[in-house]
Design an enzyme around this catalytic site. Structure first.
Site, PDB file in Angstrom:
ATOM      1  N   GLU A 766      -0.805 -14.489 -12.275  1.00 53.46           N
ATOM      2  CA  GLU A 766      -1.179 -13.674 -11.261  1.00 53.46           C
ATOM      3  C   GLU A 766      -2.414 -13.083 -12.048  1.00 53.46           C
ATOM      4  OE1 GLU A 766       0.452  -9.633  -9.338  1.00 53.46           O
ATOM      5  OE2 GLU A 766       2.272 -11.306  -9.248  1.00 53.46           O
ATOM      6  N   CYS A 800      -5.286  -4.862  -9.671  1.00 55.78           N
ATOM      7  CA  CYS A 800      -5.928  -5.965  -9.497  1.00 55.78           C
ATOM      8  C   CYS A 800      -6.052  -6.336  -7.636  1.00 55.78           C
ATOM      9  CB  CYS A 800      -4.943  -7.360  -9.892  1.00 55.78           C
ATOM     10  SG  CYS A 800      -3.326  -7.287  -9.289  1.00 55.78           S
TER      11      CYS A 800
END
Ligand SMILES: Cc1cc2nc3c(=O)[nH]c(=O)nc-3n(C[C@H](O)[C@H](O)[C@H](O)COP(=O)(O)OP(=O)(O)OC[C@H]3O[C@@H](n4cnc5c(N)ncnc54)[C@H](O)[C@@H]3O)c2cc1C
Length: 1007
Positions: A766, A800
């Site tokens: 990720e 993120c």
């Protein structure tokens, strides 16, 4: 003239104690209500009879329906047309460009069967509105399949008139509709029209509210202050010195007077908002008119009361009887509030005007409590409980004698009858009823003798009023609302005016479809709970927990850790999903029990503010409970598959072996725990390498895992930097890698894994994103700004999912940017462990230097619109910045910090702009702010993204609700916290058994 405010007196009344009652158990509170009813059986029967009679008399009146009632009767919330109208009314007038206005009209109108409503209402305006909208449906560029309900004649007529005429017609229809609920665009207009209504016997007097969204900037607050001050002077000059009870007054929303009217910002509110409020109160006192402070969200109640107490005791306001406050019966703690208000009034020596309402934010309160993981709701969950509580509060207000001047705001016949009965029993005539402009006219006309009725009248411009109007409609159009069926002849008076006490006696429990927030996810898993930072005691507990940073304990080498984990694999894998799930649930409970020390440690070690840290602890808990349930679902024995006769076929899931989990510093607990919990749930043993910046949080989490019953060898912690990560990933014995971090490191890991001989092991990565949010001209500026500030600057932009690129339409970009910059000025930077802080520091000097380098480049190549000055803070603080790009070419990579880039664009070019963003290769989060579904679809179509958010922030994914993860340069999938995550950590085995080998299939033979 404004006098200097008195120093903040030490609060003599313990308003904070009200927070202890905020989430009290509803069933217990209902039992207490029922044990102390305001009426004996005879009085109750007479109230019920009077309520029915009121309904009958109101229905018999000639002029009985206001446009609001007619509108609700014809449209309401139960049909597509009603909802379409609300959406149109909320947005249309603010849309500056014709093309978007047409699209909005077309989209909303296409959802309805307008002809069915034509001429049905007995109010001409509702019919005219329907007609206008039906015409609109014929001509505004509707797709063919959506056309076809207006008659041919109408169609031809409209074709001759053309689209601009229809657009203007629709705009005008919205304005006319809006005007019915707003007394005037200016206070002068409002006063004039109000006087006319008084002459017609529809009102005794008014309280004016200057409409608008809450302040987002100091400039907004100053503007609202000036507007309230002007209203007070105008109303005051008109009042003729009759005194607050007999003349018109003004109502104020504190959220309009300060952009940060929040409990966390108490000192600032007292410093900055209080003088504004005092200025208004002194002006109202000068004219001797009423000034009421409206009630807003439950989280703001205690703060508003502290401010109110200070006002009440202000020497310059002594003796003035116009100071007023609004209290909400839908909150469970309101009787305790009244008790304190009465004692304040006695200390003050003058009555307090107290408006009792049921409350306007019920659905918002329910939603917020669920999202924030509160212990319960601050409001009742049944309408009957609110109604009965209203009566109990009304009785308390009457019992307070001359300490309180009670004002009963309601449009409900039963409530009116109950209040009148109580007043009669108490021998009180010093009170008044209140209603909203446009509602309840018939009800009060039916009361005999005519009561004193003050009408709450919104004043403001059309663009401001329509969002407000929609909220009123939504509130009063709900099926539980009295107004909804009051004048509907199909609903009998017995039902409309039914006795709420009887309803509550019949069901003295909380609403069965609204379980407390902890049970939001049903039986499979408990929702996590977080502290409520609007409560002083909760804030203090977190401050008390303040962490110190000890040196972390040295850990084993990578090689040894892998060997230990490998030796533990077989036994752990053999335990099965249910047993592993039980340990994960225990871990969830451990984390919950350690909430405060964990929050404090995250704030200290990772620099996250208290709310971010609370959310992070909750996320970690949710991961444990979610994967526990998933382990039970997917890893608990073999699943039978369809088989031919004489054979059984099963599919089983197992762990793969030793999983290496490498996690980042930006969610040092949630991502760390989440990766581990998933890998462990699937039967793997784990070697965990947390970020070198946050070793202590990882150490504590591992300790809690062990206390929760996880065998020691199953989870190995290895502290260290990238080199250690490299050793782990390069080791031939590992069976899988879960990684969250930068795209570059993910590539490195991928190459290392690929270079090894032996089995090919999976990588679940990720990584970052270049996340965009696309706004069009139908969006509400204030909502956009709220969501952009959170999405780009919360956690100092170090998520993120954070927003990096904001796409603003040319037509409204300037205004949005201006408000955005004003809102940035209100942010508090500082020590993340302090409750007032919004934004803490950047994680380390290296990260800060990277951001500075980017800013230097942008200063040359693009336009730096704003950067908050944090030079006084030193250390690793970095001022949030807003940069306008000339073109999307100027940004290719994620910049991990509080820097937001703005790009102006034309929303009709969304396909090409979207393609440019897509070409950057990322695909993590994506936002849309628009009232047009077709626009949202076009954005989603153009820009790949793992997580799409419409009309909200683009951060804060919730486990099991918004499974999280991206594609392209943003990650490999599957999504964390989603149903497809665990299988990727496991291995499948299909077992086929030929049971006919022994000579036959007994099941088949016994068929
Ligand atoms: C003059 C005036 C001033 C006002 N000022 C304020 C203010 O400052 N702050 C504010 O919040 N509101 C304010 N209101 C709005 C007021 O809260 C609503 O108009 C009121 O709730 C509607 O109540 P009712 O008795 O007219 O209607 P009813 O139909 O009898 O009651 C509807 C109300 O019941 C409650 N309710 C509905 N469903 C449930 C449920 N399942 N469980 C529990 N409760 C439920 C909600 O409060 C809902 O609004 C004001 C209203 C007036 C008339």
């Amino acid at each position: 003239m404004q006098t200097a405010p008195t120093p903040h007196p030490s609060a003599a009344i313990d308003w904070d104690a009200l927070d202890a009652l905020k989430y009290q158990d509803e069933d217990t509170a209902v039992a207490a209500l029922l044990a102390d009813l305001p009426f004996d059986p005879a009085a109750r029967a007479s109230v019920n009879a009077e309520a029915r009679a009121l309904v009958e008399r109101a229905r018999a009146l000639k002029r009985r329906k206001g446009v609001m009632e007619s509108f609700l009767e014809e449209f309401g919330l139960s049909n597509a047309e009603g909802l379409a109208l609300m959406c149109l009314a909320e947005a249309l007038l603010r849309v500056p460009d014709a093309e978007t206005a047409d699209k909005l009209i077309a989209e909303k109108i296409s959802t309805g069967q307008w002809a069915a409503h034509l001429g049905k209402s007995d109010h001409w305006l509702v019919n005219a509105g329907t007609f206008g909208l039906m015409l609109t449906g014929r001509v505004v560029n509707l797709p063919d399949e959506l056309k076809g309900e207006a008659s041919e004649v109408v169609g031809k007529l409209v074709k001759r008139m053309g689209e601009p005429v229809v657009r203007a017609g629709a705009m005008q229809a919205m304005r006319i509709l809006g005007e019915q609920f707003v007394l005037g665009r200016t206070i002068d207009e409002g006063l004039k029209r109000g006087a006319g209504m008084v002459r017609q016997g529809l009102a005794t007097r008014y309280s004016f509210d200057m409409l608008g969204e809450g302040a987002r900037t100091n400039e907004d607050a100053e503007r609202y202050l000036a507007s309230y001050a002007n209203a007070i002077d105008t109303v005051g000059a008109d009042a003729g010195g009759l005194g607050p009870h007999a003349s018109n007054g003004v109502s104020v929303k504190l959220s309009a007077l300060h952009p940060r009217y929040e409990a966390r910002q108490e000192d600032r509110v007292m410093r900055e908002l209080y003088p504004r409020m005092l200025q208004l109160a002194e002006a109202a006192k000068k004219w001797n008119i009423g000034l009421a402070i409206d009630a807003e969200e439950a989280d703001r109640l205690v703060l508003s009361l502290k401010l109110f107490e200070r006002l009440a005791l202000e020497p310059s306001l002594k003796g003035w009887e116009g100071l007023g406050i609004v209290i909400q019966a839908y909150q469970k703690r309101t009787r305790a509030l009244i008790e304190r208000l009465v004692s304040l009034s006695r200390r003050r020596g003058a009555p307090i005007q107290t408006r009792l309402v049921k409350g306007a934010y019920w659905d918002g309160e329910v939603k917020r409590a669920q999202i924030m993981g509160r212990t319960d709701f601050p409001v009742w969950t049944t309408k009957a409980a609110t109604d009965v509580h209203y009566m109990a509060c009304a009785r308390d207000l009457f019992r307070a004698g001359d300490a309180i001047f009670p004002q009963f705001a309601t449009h409900n016949a039963h409530t009116v009858a109950a209040v009148r009965r109580m007043a009669a029993s108490a021998g009180r005539d010093q009170f008044e009823f209140q209603r909203l402009h446009g509602m309840g006219e018939a009800l009060y006309l039916a009361v005999d003798p005519p009561p004193q009725v003050r009408v709450y009248a919104p004043v403001g411009g059309h663009e401001d009023l329509l969002p407000y109007l929609v909220r009123r409609l939504l509130e009063n159009g709900a099926n539980t609302s009295f107004v909804h069926s009051f004048l509907d002849d199909d609903v009998s008076p017995e039902i409309v005016a039914a006795d709420p006490i009887a309803k509550l006696e019949a069901n003295p429990h909380r609403h069965r479809r609204l379980p407390p927030p902890s049970q939001l996810y049903g039986a499979s898993r408990r929702n996590s709970t977080g502290r409520d930072v609007s409560i002083k005691e909760d804030r203090e507990a977190l401050v008390r927990a303040r962490a110190t940073l000890n040196d972390p304990t040295p850990t084993a080498s990578a090689a040894d850790a892998i060997a230990t984990a490998q030796s533990a694999f077989k036994e752990w894998n053999a335990k099965g999903g249910a047993a592993r799930g039980a340990i994960l649930r225990a871990m969830g409970d451990k984390l919950q029990a350690y909430h405060d020390p964990l929050v404090a440690l995250i704030a200290r070690e990772a620099g996250r503010n208290l709310q971010d840290s609370i959310d992070e602890v909750r996320e970690a808990i949710d991961f444990c409970r979610y994967y526990a349930a998933e382990a039970e679902r997917l890893f608990s024995g073999a699943r039978a598959l369809p088989s031919p006769a004489g054979e059984t076929d099963h599919l089983e899931m197992h762990g793969r072996g030793v999983f290496v989990c490498i996690s980042p510093w930006n969610f040092p607990l949630a991502i760390f725990t989440g990766q581990l919990a998933a890998a462990l749930a699937a039967g793997n043993t784990v070697v965990a390498k947390p970020a070198e910046q946050t070793p202590r949080i990882a150490e504590l989490a591992v300790k809690l895992f062990q206390e929760a019953g996880l065998p020691k060898d199953v989870l190995q912690l290895v502290q260290g930097d990238g080199k250690v990560g490299g050793e782990l990933v390069g080791d031939p014995r590992i069976a899988g890698v879960a990684f969250t971090g930068s795209t570059e490191v993910a590539r490195l890991i991928n190459r290392t894994l690929a270079a090894k001989d032996g089995p090919i092991v999976p990588l679940i990565a990720e990584t970052g994103g270049l996340n965009g949010l696309f706004v069009d001209t139908t969006a509400l500026k204030e909502q956009v700004v709220d969501d952009v500030i959170i999405s780009s600057f919360n956690s100092a932009g170090q998520r993120c999912s954070s927003l990096r690129l904001l796409f603003l339409p040319h037509d409204t970009a300037d205004e949005t940017i201006k408000t955005l910059m004003g809102a940035m000025d209100t942010l508090v930077m500082g020590d993340p462990a302090e409750p007032v802080t919004d934004i803490g520091p950047i994680i380390d000097a290296e990260a800060k230097a990277n951001l500075e380098k980017h800013m230097a480049r942008m200063a040359k190549e693009a336009r730096v619109l704003k950067q908050i000055d944090v030079s006084h803070l030193g250390g690793n603080f970095f001022g949030p910045a807003l940069i306008e790009l000339n073109s999307l070419d100027q940004l290719d990579k994620e910049v991990f910090g509080p820097i937001l880039h703005v790009v102006r664009y034309d929303p009709s070019d969304i396909a090409s702009i979207g393609a440019q963003l897509a070409a950057k290769g990322y695909g993590l989060t994506l936002g849309v702010h628009s009232r047009l579904e077709s626009f949202a679809e076009a954005v989603i179509d153009a820009v790949p993204a793992g997580n799409v958010y419409i009309n909200r922030t683009i951060v804060g994914a919730v486990v099991g609700v918004q499974p999280f993860g991206g594609s392209g340069l943003s990650g490999t999938g599957p999504k964390a916290g989603g149903p497809n995550y665990l299988p990727r950590f496991g291995e499948e085995r299909a077992v086929s058994n030929n049971i006919a080998a022994q000579g036959g299939d007994p099941q088949l033979l016994n068929l």
